[in-house]
Enzyme design. Structure first.
Site, PDB file in Angstrom:
ATOM      1  N   HIS A 156       0.819  -1.215   0.000  1.00  0.00           N
ATOM      2  CA  HIS A 156       0.000   0.000   0.000  1.00  0.00           C
ATOM      3  C   HIS A 156       0.856   1.270   0.000  1.00  0.00           C
ATOM      4  CE1 HIS A 156       1.026   0.759   4.209  1.00  0.00           C
ATOM      5  NE2 HIS A 156       0.870  -0.545   4.400  1.00  0.00           N
TER       6      HIS A 156
ATOM      7  N   GLU B 223      -1.807  -7.070   7.455  1.00  0.00           N
ATOM      8  CA  GLU B 223      -0.429  -6.943   7.918  1.00  0.00           C
ATOM      9  C   GLU B 223      -0.177  -7.863   9.114  1.00  0.00           C
ATOM     10  OE1 GLU B 223       2.561  -6.671   7.709  1.00  0.00           O
ATOM     11  OE2 GLU B 223       3.060  -4.538   7.558  1.00  0.00           O
TER      12      GLU B 223
END
EC number: 5.4.2.11
Length: 248
Positions: free
Chosen positions: A9, A87
């Protein structure tokens, strides 16, 4: 030739503030949005046409994917979200500044917490408001599967069933797949694809919003992998990621 593009990202608010983020759902910065748009433009310039995309449940990845597809004029392609692409969970480190934590505990200890293959930070307590069991988005996930902390090994064990059963098999019928996720979740996929050792994977630094291309034969054997972009610029970005966990 089949292709999978892995994309971390764009810069998030806590990337900018150098904080441990993990499963905390922070947004992109203006810089992060610009990085995502640039990645989309770069992919379009290089002729990519994705058949399907995958991302996590966290908005910094979702919004990066949206920016990329918008710049590519490919907003219409199927997108699948999974918590398994989230994550690494940083436990009770989430929200702490990395440099301040390094000044308190030492660079080596913070590097272990950030990148050690099998050592996890201290876990969140069951009643900690940051515990993912309190979030609506994870209501369908069995509580026993929701992490309170994770090592990289734990993160990979979470991701691999989804990679092996969902994402990678789709390459049999698709020509190009995009996966937008996070530094550690992508590190796990890369470790698997390139057979990187437990010791070496901790040295891999993924910059934000730089497309990492993997090319496969029609038999799905990996033939080539490379970053899209200027090599020197990418080297500097990787170096900056490596320095995030050091005391100032």
């Amino acid at each position: 030739m089949k292709k999978i593009v892995l994309l971390r990202h764009g810069e998030s608010a806590w990337n900018k503030e150098n904080r441990f983020t993990g499963w905390t759902d922070v947004d992109l910065t203006e810089k992060g949005i610009a990085e995502a748009c640039k990645a989309g433009e770069l992919l379009k310039e290089n002729g990519f046409n994705f058949d399907k995309a995958y991302t996590s449940y966290l908005k910094r990845a979702v919004k990066t994917l949206n920016c990329v597809l918008d710049r590519m004029d490919q907003d219409w392609i199927p997108v699948e979200k999974s918590w398994r692409l989230n994550e690494k969970h940083y436990g009770d480190l989430q929200g702490l500044n990395k440099s301040e934590t390094a000044a308190k505990y030492g660079d080596e200890q913070v590097l272990i917490w950030r990148r050690s293959y099998d050592i996890a930070p201290n876990a969140l307590s069951e009643d900690d408001p940051r515990n993912p069991r309190f979030e609506n988005r994870y209501q369908e996930v069995p509580d026993a599967e929701l992490p309170r902390t994770e090592s990289l090994k734990d993160t990979i064990e979470r991701i691999m069933p989804y990679w092996k059963c969902i994402i990678f098999p789709n390459l049999k019928t698709a020509d190009e797949i995009l996966v937008v996720a996070h530094g550690n979740s992508l590190r796990g996929i890369i470790k698997h694809l390139k057979h990187i050792s437990d010791e070496e994977i901790v040295k891999l630094n993924l910059p934000t919003a730089v497309p990492y291309v993997f090319e496969f034969s029609d038999e799905l054997n990996l033939e080539k992998d490379y970053f899209l972009g200027d090599p020197e610029e990418i080297r500097k970005l990787m170096e900056a990621v490596a320095n995030q966990g050091k005391k100032k």
